[in-house]
Design an enzyme around this catalytic site. Structure first.
Site, short mmCIF file in Angstrom:
data_model
loop_
_atom_site.label_atom_id
_atom_site.label_comp_id
_atom_site.label_asym_id
_atom_site.label_seq_id
_atom_site.Cartn_x
_atom_site.Cartn_y
_atom_site.Cartn_z
N GLY A 73 0.40 -3.27 -3.37
CA GLY A 73 1.69 -3.81 -2.96
C GLY A 73 1.56 -4.71 -1.73
O GLY A 73 2.21 -5.76 -1.65
N THR A 74 0.73 -4.31 -0.80
CA THR A 74 0.57 -5.09 0.44
C THR A 74 0.05 -6.49 0.14
O THR A 74 0.59 -7.49 0.62
CB THR A 74 -0.38 -4.35 1.40
OG1 THR A 74 0.18 -3.06 1.69
CG2 THR A 74 -0.57 -5.13 2.69
N ASN A 151 11.91 2.36 0.85
CA ASN A 151 10.96 3.47 0.75
C ASN A 151 11.33 4.65 1.64
O ASN A 151 10.81 5.74 1.46
CB ASN A 151 9.54 2.98 1.08
CG ASN A 151 9.47 2.22 2.39
OD1 ASN A 151 10.22 1.26 2.59
ND2 ASN A 151 8.60 2.64 3.27
N CYS A 324 3.34 5.65 6.71
CA CYS A 324 2.72 4.76 7.68
C CYS A 324 3.19 5.07 9.09
O CYS A 324 2.45 4.94 10.04
CB CYS A 324 3.04 3.30 7.36
SG CYS A 324 3.24 3.02 5.62
C1 LIG Z 1 3.81 1.59 -0.50
C2 LIG Z 1 4.60 0.34 -0.30
C3 LIG Z 1 3.98 -0.90 -0.10
C4 LIG Z 1 2.48 -1.03 0.00
O1 LIG Z 1 1.82 -0.84 -1.21
P1 LIG Z 1 0.23 -0.57 -1.21
O2 LIG Z 1 -0.14 -0.58 -2.64
O3 LIG Z 1 0.05 0.77 -0.55
O4 LIG Z 1 -0.39 -1.68 -0.45
C5 LIG Z 1 4.76 -2.01 0.02
N1 LIG Z 1 6.11 -1.93 -0.04
C6 LIG Z 1 6.75 -0.77 -0.23
C7 LIG Z 1 8.24 -0.74 -0.32
C8 LIG Z 1 6.03 0.42 -0.35
O5 LIG Z 1 6.67 1.57 -0.52
#
Ligand SMILES: *Cc1c(COP(=O)(O)O)cnc(C)c1O
Length: 379
Positions: A73-74, A151, A324
Site C-alpha cells: 500500500g505504501t 484505518n 504504526c
Molecule cells: C496498512 C495501510 C497502508 C500501508 O500498506 P502497506 O502494504 O503496509 O505498505 C496504507 N494505507 C492504509 C489506509 C493502511 O491501512
C-alpha cells in the site's frame, strides 16, 4: 501462546488464508521462473501474474492493463502521488488530515521537491469537510487523494462525491483503498476513480505485495527505475508468489463479499452496543457509514496502551490507534483531527475483525474487556 490468541487487529494486518498460502506455495520451489524468461518456467510465472492481474481487475471493475503490482500500500500511494504531481502544469496535491502516513509523508516529500500540498479538515466523525474541500480546490491541483475508509476510526468517505469535486476542477482523484478493498462496494468506473491503492496483507494475502490501479490514458511516471517490468511503471522482477497470493485472496473475497460484509457488520454492532454500556466508554468515528470490520473506543481514566497489554495477557490481540503509532506516546493525528484532546486520544482501543472472527471470539472479548478496563483504572 500465539496460536490461541483471539485476533482483533485486522486493520494492522490479517492472517494469510490457508487457501492463499496453498496457492502461493508452488511458486517457490516449482514454478520459480522469472516471468520475463522465454522458457516454460518463465511462461508459467507470466501466466500466473496474468491470472492474478485479471482477478484484481475484476475486483475493481477495471481492465487488467490498468493494474500495476507493487510492494504494498505504501508504494502504491507513493507512486500515485509522486507519479502525477507536476504534470499538466499542476503541482498541488490536496488530501485529508486523517490519511495514512503513506499519503501524508509522501505529500511532505512532494513539498520538499518543490510541489505543494493542502490538507482538508474533517468533521468529528472523520468525514471530509466538503465546503472546505471545495474552497481548497483550484486549477493548480494535480490530484485529490482521499482514503476510502479510515484505518483508525473506520469512516467511509463518499468516493463518488470526492471524484466529482476533483473532476470539476480538472484534477485526478486517487483513493487509498487499503482498508476499504473487499470490505466496501468499490467500482472504479462507477465511482469515477482515477487511481486506487490496495495492499495484500490487509486482505489475507502476504505482506510486501500490493497494487495500484491507474485509469488508462493517465500520464504517470515511475518512481523506481530498472528493467521496465509492469509496462515500465514498476521495475524489478515481479514478486510472483506475492502477486499470486493477492490474486487468490481477491478472488476468494469477491466470491462472498456481500455476505462477509453483512456478517462482520453484525459482529461489529454487537461489539459497539456492548462496549458502550461500560461506564465512561465512548465510540470514536461514525455509527453509520463505518467500515464493516472497525470499532474504536475511548475509555475515561484508562491508558490505551495499558489496556492493549492487559488484553494481550488475557489472550486478545487489539491495538490503540494504529500499528504504526502504537507504542509512541504521541496521540494519533487521526484522533486529533476529529477533535479529541491528547488525554482522550491516548485512552483509546481499536478492535478490528475479519470474516475469520466468530461470535464466540466476540463473546470472549466482551467478557474480558470490562475486567481489563477495571484493572487499568485501579492500578
Ligand atoms: C496498512 C495501510 C497502508 C500501508 O500498506 P502497506 O502494504 O503496509 O505498505 C496504507 N494505507 C492504509 C489506509 C493502511 O491501512
Amino acid at each position: 501462546m500465539v496460536s490461541h490468541m483471539r485476533y482483533f487487529d485486522n486493520a494492522a494486518t490479517t492472517q494469510v488464508l490457508p487457501e492463499v498460502a496453498d496457492a502461493i506455495f508452488p511458486y517457490f520451489c516449482q514454478h520459480y521462473g522469472n516471468p520475463s524468461s522465454i522458457h516454460d518456467l518463465g511462461f508459467d510465472a507470466a501466466d500466473a501474474i496474468r491470472k492474478a492481474r485479471t482477478s484484481v481487475a475484476k475486483g475493481l471493475n477495471c481492465y487488467p492493463s490498468e493494474i500495476t503490482f507493487t510492494s504494498g500500500g505504501t508504494e502504491s500511494d507513493n507512486l500515485a502521488l509522486l507519479g502525477v504531481v507536476g504534470k499538466r502544469g499542476r503541482d498541488r496535491i490536496v488530501t485529508t488530515a486523517i490519511e495514512h502516513s503513506a499519503i501524508l509523508e509522501t505529500c511532505a516529500e512532494a513539498c520538499r521537491r518543490g510541489h505543494r500540498a493542502s490538507i482538508v479538515p474533517v468533521d468529528r466523525d472523520g468525514f471530509v469537510d466538503i465546503p472546505a474541500l471545495d474552497d481548497m480546490m483550484g486549477d493548480d491541483v494535480s490530484v485529490l487523494s482521499v482514503m476510502s475508509a479510515n484505518n483508525v476510526i473506520g469512516t467511509e468517505q463518499d468516493l463518488r462525491e470526492m471524484s466529482r469535486i476533483a473532476h470539476k476542477h480538472g484534477a485526478l482523484f486517487h483513493t487509498d483503498a487499503v482498508q476499504g478493498f473487499t470490505k466496501m462496494d468499490i467500482d472504479v468506473r462507477r465511482d469515477g476513480i482515477d487511481m486506487l491503492s490496495i495492499s495484500g496483507h490487509k486482505v489475507h494475502a502476504p505482506k510486501g505485495t500490493g497494487a495500484l490501479f491507474v485509469r488508462s490514458g493517465i500520464e504517470i511516471s515511475p518512481i523506481i527505475y530498472g528493467g521496465g517490468q509492469e509496462r515500465g511503471l514498476r521495475s524489478s522482477t515481479e514478486n510472483v508468489p506475492g502477486i499470486v497470493g493477492l490474486g487468490k485472496a481477491t478472488e476468494i473475497a469477491m466470491a462472498s463479499m456481500e455476505e462477509d460484509i453483512r456478517r462482520m457488520r453484525v459482529l461489529r454492532d454487537r461489539i459497539i452496543d456492548s462496549v458502550l454500556e461500560i461506564d465512561g466508554a465512548a465510540l470514536n468515528g461514525p455509527r453509520d457509514r463505518r467500515l464493516c470490520n472497525n470499532t474504536h473506543f475511548r475509555f475515561e481514566g484508562v491508558k490505551g496502551t495499558d489496556l492493549v497489554l492487559k488484553l494481550n495477557k488475557a489472550g486478545f490481540a487489539t491495538s490503540t490507534a494504529s500499528a504504526c503509532s502504537a507504542g509512541d506516546m504521541e496521540p494519533s493525528h487521526v484522533l486529533s483531527a476529529i477533535g479529541l484532546n491528547a488525554e482522550q486520544a491516548l485512552s483509546s482501543l481499536r478492535v478490528t475483525i475479519s470474516q475469520l472472527n466468530t461470535g464466540e471470539d466476540v463473546d470472549a472479548l466482551l467478557e474480558a474487556l470490562p475486567v481489563a478496563i477495571a484493572a487499568c483504572r485501579n492500578q
